[in-house]
Scaffold this active site. Structure first.
Site, PDB file in Angstrom:
ATOM      1  N   SER A 112       8.990   8.814   6.996  1.00 15.13           N
ATOM      2  CA  SER A 112       9.325   7.569   6.324  1.00 15.13           C
ATOM      3  C   SER A 112       8.147   6.635   6.114  1.00 15.13           C
ATOM      4  O   SER A 112       7.285   6.892   5.289  1.00 15.13           O
ATOM      5  CB  SER A 112      10.439   6.886   7.110  1.00 15.13           C
ATOM      6  OG  SER A 112      11.162   6.029   6.285  1.00 15.13           O
TER       7      SER A 112
ATOM      8  N   GLU B 102      -2.803   9.881  -2.332  1.00 14.43           N
ATOM      9  CA  GLU B 102      -2.674   9.939  -3.782  1.00 14.43           C
ATOM     10  C   GLU B 102      -3.506   8.883  -4.508  1.00 14.43           C
ATOM     11  O   GLU B 102      -4.134   9.171  -5.526  1.00 14.43           O
ATOM     12  CB  GLU B 102      -1.203   9.790  -4.182  1.00 14.43           C
ATOM     13  CG  GLU B 102      -0.342  10.965  -3.742  1.00 14.43           C
ATOM     14  CD  GLU B 102       1.103  10.855  -4.178  1.00 14.43           C
ATOM     15  OE1 GLU B 102       1.876  11.787  -3.895  1.00 14.43           O
ATOM     16  OE2 GLU B 102       1.472   9.831  -4.804  1.00 14.43           O
TER      17      GLU B 102
ATOM     18  N   LYS C  65      11.270  12.222   4.658  1.00 15.49           N
ATOM     19  CA  LYS C  65      12.359  11.240   4.677  1.00 15.49           C
ATOM     20  C   LYS C  65      12.062  10.189   3.619  1.00 15.49           C
ATOM     21  O   LYS C  65      11.195   9.363   3.783  1.00 15.49           O
ATOM     22  CB  LYS C  65      12.467  10.623   6.071  1.00 15.49           C
ATOM     23  CG  LYS C  65      13.744   9.837   6.292  1.00 15.49           C
ATOM     24  CD  LYS C  65      13.567   8.402   5.931  1.00 15.49           C
ATOM     25  CE  LYS C  65      14.819   7.608   6.229  1.00 15.49           C
ATOM     26  NZ  LYS C  65      14.649   6.180   5.900  1.00 15.49           N
TER      27      LYS C  65
END
Length: 478
Positions: A309, A320, A334
C-alpha cells in the site's frame, strides 16, 4: 422503508486517508488500516431499503425457538454484508481492534515500552525504549518474561502476551523476569509509549558513507522522523541512501506523498486516485508535500512481499518518476484506499472507497511491483513454523516433515530432497542435530528438537541479508 446511504464525498483530505496492506502486531509490526474521520450520512428512506433486513431481524428475535441476543443478530447482519463484498480490506473492527488502529496511526500506545520477541516457549525482551517504564525499571535485552501479573505466559502467543502487558495509562502491571539464574518481579506503571517508525544508521561501504533508513510504517510522525534522520546522516557525511520499505504494511497517505515528493522534482507525478465514478485525481511533487526539502543523493529502495500500500506508493513513485532502483522481491500488491466510520460504542467500519494507481497509471492490486534487481532471503525464510504439538518420526509423510527437512538442509544437516517423507536420511539428520545441540538423541523431531532447529534457522537468517548487501553495492555505484 428506508435506506440508501449517501455517497461519501470524495475530496480526499490527505491527512485522513490511510492505505493499508498486511495486518501486524504492535511491538513487532503494527496494525495498518485506512482512516478518514468523517461521518457517513443516511437518507430518510433507509427504512424502505432495509425493510427486509429489519423484518428478518424481528422475526428471528421474537420467534426463533430459543432466545437470541440482539447483539448477535446485529453482528451477523454486519458480517454478512461485509462478507458479500469479498474484500479483505473492508471489515468491522471491535473496540480492541479500533484502539489498536488509532494507537498505530497516532504513533503511540499505552504500555511499558519493552520491545519483545518470541524465544522458545517464552517471550524475550529485545530492548527497552529509552525513557519508558521498562527502561526506568532496569529491564534489559535478553531478559526472559515468565509471568504477567502472577500468571505464566509459557507457550502463549506473542500477541496474547503483549495484550496482557498493555493497558490504560496509569495502571500497574507486574512482570516476572528471569535474568540468567536470577528470577525477580518488577511492578511498572503503564505510560504513553511513542512508536518510532524510522530507524537510521550510517554504513561504510567501499570507502563511501551510506545512510540506511528503515521505515516500518507510515504513521502521524513518520515524515518528520524521516526528515530528521536524513539531516542527521548528512551531518555525518553520507553520500547516498538506502531506504528499506521491506515488511512495511502501509499507513497514512499524506505521509507517503510527503516522503515521495522529497525524492522527485516538482511537478513529477507521485500517484493517482480513482473513485467509483471513474474520476481520477493526480498528485504531483511539490512544496505542498515536501515543504521544499529535497533528497538528491543517489538512492535505492528495498522492497519485498510484505511491502504494501503506502509503501508501494512510495516505491513506485521513486521508481517510475525518479528512476530510482528497487531491490529485493515483488511487493504485496495492495492498490485500494480505505476509510472508516466511527460508532458511539467505540467500534469502527473500515471500508474501501477508491483505487490508487502508480504515476504511470498502473493498478498494482494483487499484482505487486517487480524490483529492478531481484535479491532476497532463501525460501526457508518464508516457511511456516512447524506444529510443535506433534512428534515427527520415521515413516511419516506430511508438509510439516517437508518444512523440517528444509530447515535441516539450510542448517547443513540434511542432503536429501525435501519431499515430506521422514526416511532414514531424515532420521539420521535429526540425530546428528540432536547430538550437536545437547538434546536427547532419538531421531524423532520432538517439541524440544523442533524449537531448537527453528531457533538456529532464525539465527542464521539474521546473519545474512542478500537484498541489503545488493543495495549497498548498487547505491555506491550510482
Amino acid at each position: 422503508m428506508a435506506a440508501k446511504p449517501q455517497k461519501i464525498k470524495r475530496s480526499y483530505q490527505l491527512k485522513h486517508l490511510i492505505l493499508t496492506g498486511i495486518l501486524g502486531l504492535l511491538l513487532g509490526g503494527g496494525l495498518m488500516f485506512g482512516l478518514v474521520r468523517h461521518q457517513l450520512q443516511v437518507a430518510n428512506d433507509a427504512y424502505r431499503s432495509l425493510g427486509k433486513v429489519a423484518t428478518v431481524y424481528q422475526t428471528l428475535y421474537y420467534n426463533y425457538y430459543k432466545k437470541v441476543p440482539s447483539s448477535k443478530l446485529e453482528q451477523g447482519a454486519i458480517d454478512g454484508m461485509i462478507e458479500s463484498l469479498d474484500d479483505q480490506f473492508t471489515e468491522y473492527l471491535n473496540k480492541a481492534e479500533t484502539e489498536s488502529l488509532n494507537n498505530t496511526i497516532d504513533s503511540s500506545f499505552s504500555g511499558i515500552g519493552a520491545q519483545v520477541q518470541k524465544a522458545g516457549e517464552y517471550i524475550k525482551i529485545s530492548s527497552a525504549i529509552t525513557g519508558t517504564p521498562a527502561q526506568k525499571a532496569g529491564l534489559k535485552t535478553d531478559d526472559i518474561l515468565l509471568k504477567v501479573n502472577g500468571k505464566s505466559v509459557k507457550g502463549q502467543a506473542l500477541d496474547k502476551v503483549v495484550t496482557k502487558i498493555r493497558g490504560k495509562i496509569g495502571t500497574k502491571v507486574t512482570v516476572t523476569i528471569k535474568r540468567g539464574d536470577q528470577v525477580f518481579n518488577k511492578t511498572l506503571t503503564r505510560a504513553k509509549i511513542p512508536i518510532h517508525t524510522v530507524n537510521a544508521k550510517l554504513v561504510k561501504k567501499d570507502g563511501h558513507k551510506v545512510g540506511y533508513l528503515e521505515v516500518t510504517t507510515f504513521s502521524t510522525n513518520t515524515t518528520k522522523e524521516f526528515k530528521t534522520a536524513i539531516k542527521k546522516l548528512r551531518k555525518q557525511g553520507v553520500s547516498a541512501f538506502v531506504v528499506d520499505m521491506r515488511n512495511n504494511p502501509g499507513g497514512l497517505m499524506d505521509q507517503a506523498l510527503s516522503m515521495s515528493s522529497m525524492f522527485l522534482k516538482n511537478g513529477q507525478k507521485i500517484m493517482r486516485v480513482k473513485d467509483r465514478s471513474g474520476k481520477v485525481e493526480t498528485y504531483t511533487a511539490g512544496k505542498k508535500f515536501d515543504k521544499g526539502f529535497k533528497v538528491t543523493e543517489p538512492t535505492v529502495v528495498l522492497v519485498n512481499g510484505n511491502s504494501a500500500s503506502a509503501a508501494e506508493i512510495f516505491s513506485a513513485a521513486l521508481n517510475e518518476s525518479g528512476h530510482i532502483k528497487l531491490i529485493g522481491a515483488k511487493t504485496y500488491g495492495k492498490g485500494t484506499v480505505q476509510t472508516t466510520q466511527e460508532f458511539k460504542n467505540g467500534t469502527e467500519l473500515k471500508l474501501t472507497i477508491a483505487k490508487w494507481l502508480t504515476a504511470n497509471g498502473t493498478w498494482i492490486h494483487k499484482k505487486g511491483i517487480e524490483p529492478d534487481i531481484k535479491a532476497d532471503y532463501p525460501e526457508v525464510a518464508y516457511s511456516a513454523f512447524i506444529d510443535t504439538t506433534k512428534i515427527y518420526k520415521e515413516g511419516q509423510v506430511s508438509k510439516q516433515v517437508k518444512t523440517l527437512q528444509m530447515f535441516l538442509k539450510y542448517l547443513g544437516y540434511f542432503n536429501g530432497k525435501a519431499n515430506g517423507y521422514y526416511g532414514q536420511d531424515t532420521n539420521a539428520a535429526v540425530q546428528k542435530f540432536q547430538s550437536e545441540n545437547g538434546l536427547d538423541v532419538n531421531g524423532q523431531a520432538t517439541k524440544a528438537t523442533v524449537t531448537k532447529i527453528e531457533e538456529k534457522v532464525s539465527q542464521k537468517l539474521g546473519d545474512t541479508d542478500p537484498a541489503y548487501d545488493e543495495a549497498l553495492k548498487t547505491v555506491v555505484q550510482e
